[in-house]
Design a protein around this motif. Structure first.
Motif, short mmCIF file in Angstrom:
data_model
loop_
_atom_site.label_atom_id
_atom_site.label_comp_id
_atom_site.label_asym_id
_atom_site.label_seq_id
_atom_site.Cartn_x
_atom_site.Cartn_y
_atom_site.Cartn_z
N GLY A 36 -21.11 -13.53 -1.57
CA GLY A 36 -20.75 -14.95 -1.58
C GLY A 36 -21.20 -15.64 -0.29
O GLY A 36 -21.62 -16.80 -0.30
N VAL A 96 -21.21 -25.00 -3.08
CA VAL A 96 -21.87 -23.71 -3.26
C VAL A 96 -22.14 -23.34 -4.72
O VAL A 96 -23.15 -22.70 -5.03
N ASP A 181 -19.22 -21.15 -12.23
CA ASP A 181 -19.65 -19.75 -12.05
C ASP A 181 -19.75 -19.01 -13.38
O ASP A 181 -20.62 -18.16 -13.56
O1 DC Z 1 -17.00 -15.28 -3.01
P1 DC Z 1 -17.19 -16.69 -2.49
O2 DC Z 1 -16.10 -17.64 -2.88
O3 DC Z 1 -17.48 -16.73 -1.03
O4 DC Z 1 -18.52 -17.19 -3.24
C1 DC Z 1 -19.07 -18.45 -2.99
C2 DC Z 1 -19.80 -18.95 -4.23
O5 DC Z 1 -20.96 -18.17 -4.47
C3 DC Z 1 -19.00 -18.95 -5.52
O6 DC Z 1 -18.85 -20.26 -6.02
C4 DC Z 1 -19.79 -18.16 -6.50
C5 DC Z 1 -21.06 -17.83 -5.83
N1 DC Z 1 -21.40 -16.41 -5.94
C6 DC Z 1 -22.21 -16.03 -6.99
O7 DC Z 1 -22.57 -16.87 -7.80
N2 DC Z 1 -22.61 -14.75 -7.09
C7 DC Z 1 -22.20 -13.83 -6.22
N3 DC Z 1 -22.63 -12.57 -6.34
C8 DC Z 1 -21.34 -14.20 -5.16
C9 DC Z 1 -20.95 -15.50 -5.06
#
Ligand code: DC
Length: 222
Positions: A36, A96, A181
């Motif tokens: 993330g 994000v 997501d």
């Molecule tokens: O885990 P986090 O909340 O820090 O992740 C931030 C964003 O990144 C979240 O909105 C989803 C995305 N993400 C993703 O799409 N794939 C991943 N492997 C990790 C995070």
């Protein structure tokens, strides 16, 4: 000890994955990989360069022009500079999911994630680790919690870090990110085949950590 073990911990935002993943990695001497943080660093790069993260074309244009990596202290860096604090702001959190929905960005960061895991023992947390990034992971965990409980936890964390946001704003952000997501086209948030679901709503961090360590032990990996 065996090598090339990967523990994939996936689940929606603020379900406590990173806290638990970090503890497990430290207990087992594995490398912790916060995927993330990589999507957040890309988002932060857009923001400081004046690019609107909703602008897919301009955002994707940064691929290959910026360097996102972890330093020797396992801190996320953008072009060599530690940005681990900067990526935790509400502004980055709000944007994000757009960045993480762009297939070219995902392909670029997934390539880097696979490279990091190659030949190492890792605990990697994210959304698509067990389903797409490292589908051969020996242990796949799908960690969930009610949205309201996740918002309470994230709100508390924000207050502790001195970041200002209301509980309602955090809850809205958690729900918005869940939706984006899990509805994106490429490597969305899904419960990977063969994964073990852990609902942490009424569990302490220690209970979750121990449950996962027991699963790893039962598989004879440690
Ligand atoms: O885990 P986090 O909340 O820090 O992740 C931030 C964003 O990144 C979240 O909105 C989803 C995305 N993400 C993703 O799409 N794939 C991943 N492997 C990790 C995070």
């Amino acid at each position: 000890m065996k090598t090339n073990i990967s523990i994939a911990i996936d689940g929606p935002s603020a379900s406590g994955k990173s806290t638990v993943a970090k503890l497990i990695a430290s207990e087992l001497g594995f490398l912790y990989v916060d995927t993330g943080a990589m999507y957040r660093a890309f988002t932060y790069a857009c923001l400081i360069k004046g690019i609107d993260p909703k602008d897919k074309e301009k955002s994707c244009d940064l691929i290959g022009k910026i360097n996102i990596a972890f330093n020797d202290e396992n801190k996320i860096t953008l072009d060599g500079v530690d940005v681990s604090k900067e990526i935790r702001t509400p502004e980055v959190a709000d944007n994000v999911s757009y960045i993480a929905s762009y297939t070219p960005v995902r392909k670029d960061l997934i390539r880097a994630q696979r490279e990091i895991a190659k030949g190492r023992n890792v605990v990697m947390d994210g959304r698509d680790i067990g389903s797409y990034v490292l589908p051969d992971s020996q242990v796949k965990i799908y960690q969930i919690a009610d949205a309201e409980e996740r918002a309470i936890r994230r709100h508390k964390e924000n207050l502790e870090k001195g970041l200002h946001s209301t509980y309602e704003e955090v809850l809205e952000n958690v729900k918005k990110r869940d939706y984006i997501d899990s509805h994106r086209e490429f490597s969305p948030l899904v419960e990977a085949e063969g994964s073990i679901r852990i609902d942490t709503t009424h569990m302490t961090i220690d209970e979750v950590k121990n449950a996962i360590i027991n699963i790893i032990k039962e598989k004879g990996l440690i």
